[in-house]
Design a protein around this motif. Sequence first.
Motif, PDB file in Angstrom:
ATOM      1  N   GLU A 184       0.829  -1.198   0.000  1.00 26.80           N
ATOM      2  CA  GLU A 184       0.000   0.000   0.000  1.00 26.80           C
ATOM      3  C   GLU A 184       0.870   1.258   0.000  1.00 26.80           C
ATOM      4  OE1 GLU A 184      -2.668  -0.153   3.304  1.00 26.80           O
ATOM      5  OE2 GLU A 184      -3.830  -1.843   2.499  1.00 26.80           O
ATOM      6  N   ARG A 185       1.934   1.247   0.772  1.00 28.06           N
ATOM      7  CA  ARG A 185       2.767   2.437   0.890  1.00 28.06           C
ATOM      8  C   ARG A 185       3.624   2.678  -0.350  1.00 28.06           C
ATOM      9  NH1 ARG A 185       2.845   4.699   5.786  1.00 28.06           N
ATOM     10  NH2 ARG A 185       4.925   5.600   5.600  1.00 28.06           N
ATOM     11  N   ASP A 188       1.403   4.257  -2.926  1.00 31.81           N
ATOM     12  CA  ASP A 188       0.593   5.384  -2.453  1.00 31.81           C
ATOM     13  C   ASP A 188       0.692   6.561  -3.437  1.00 31.81           C
ATOM     14  OD1 ASP A 188      -0.640   6.289   0.482  1.00 31.81           O
ATOM     15  OD2 ASP A 188       0.138   7.982  -0.711  1.00 31.81           O
ATOM     16  N   ASP A 190       0.947   9.593  -2.790  1.00 34.87           N
ATOM     17  CA  ASP A 190       1.849  10.608  -2.253  1.00 34.87           C
ATOM     18  C   ASP A 190       3.296  10.141  -2.423  1.00 34.87           C
ATOM     19  OD1 ASP A 190       3.370  12.373  -0.766  1.00 34.87           O
ATOM     20  OD2 ASP A 190       2.013  12.378   0.957  1.00 34.87           O
ATOM     21  N   VAL A 193       5.379   9.343   0.719  1.00 32.91           N
ATOM     22  CA  VAL A 193       5.087   8.049   1.355  1.00 32.91           C
ATOM     23  C   VAL A 193       5.887   6.949   0.660  1.00 32.91           C
ATOM     24  CG1 VAL A 193       3.282   6.347   1.840  1.00 32.91           C
ATOM     25  CG2 VAL A 193       2.806   8.790   2.111  1.00 32.91           C
ATOM     26  N   ARG A 194       5.927   6.990  -0.662  1.00 31.59           N
ATOM     27  CA  ARG A 194       6.671   5.983  -1.415  1.00 31.59           C
ATOM     28  C   ARG A 194       8.170   6.055  -1.118  1.00 31.59           C
ATOM     29  NH1 ARG A 194       3.351   7.957  -5.675  1.00 31.59           N
ATOM     30  NH2 ARG A 194       5.156   8.710  -6.852  1.00 31.59           N
TER      31      ARG A 194
END
Length: 320
Positions: A184-185, A188, A190, A193-194
């Motif tokens: 999920e990250r 993401d 954003d 976040v990645r």
Amino acid sequence: MTPVFAAIEPYATGMLPAAHGAELYWECSGHPGGAAALFLHGGPGAPMSGGYRRQFDPHRWRIVYLDQRGCGRSRPLAHQVLGSLATNTTDQQIDDLELLREHLGIERWLLVGGSWGVTLALAYAQRHPDRVTGLALAAITDGAREHLEWITQDMRRVFPREWDEFAAAAGRRPGQRVLDAYLERITDPDPTVRVAAAQAWCAWEDVHVSLAPGWTPSTRYPDPEFRAQFATLVIHYWANDCFLPPDGIRSGMPAIATIPGVLIHGRFDVSGPLSVAWDLHRAWPASRLVVLDDSGHGGPSMRESLAAAIAELGEAGATR
């Protein structure tokens, strides 16, 4: 890489149009009329520079290499075009290899790979055994769910402090697998976040291969572009069981029972336990297992042993 043969440059390179709008970078080096060998890099998403060529006798081998789908000089890059992940699967990579074989006019080839490249080589060989003369494989992996969960969950038993940091950075929900939280990250919307997910993931990658004598941190992980590319593809594949059955490639071993192979594994490779290589060897009558007492998930003696296996299988292939 430890020198075995002299450094050489490719005599041919290209970009091969492939399915779903991909373009695959490929190169050939060595002897254009020699026996064909395909080198498969690890990762997924960890393309190599030319050091891999030095494990082949350049007067004997036509050495083929490609940056696998989504990484390196191939396009698009998975971490830059996240939508391309939907068509980046093991089946698609096998199709990519067949496309390249046909494009280069190769009838049969030796498969050489390390780490993830082992799983991909075995998956390809099981699908196309008539195209494979042998397999020289190092740092053995099988894509099985239990071994992916060993690296991402159960390894806490070996590195509790580092794993707790790794798990905390995932921001997982109660009951959620660390691996699924990272997926999920790393995808993401954003970018910050990645970036954080890739950094935490690669820090853990360095930890779980660190028990080998003489280990030093990877020189690739400080590069933010490499971290993003590598983490995106590894997490994508691992969270999806490498797009293989739960036991990885193990149930398909009868398909390659008579193809000669050499399995090379380091005794200090805790992230890929020696039992993985042992069980594959037992399921593969034509294989030979080499256990290196001074190596982990790589190292000088592993590269030298791989060069020796390539030469050995070249002799075997010439007589088949």
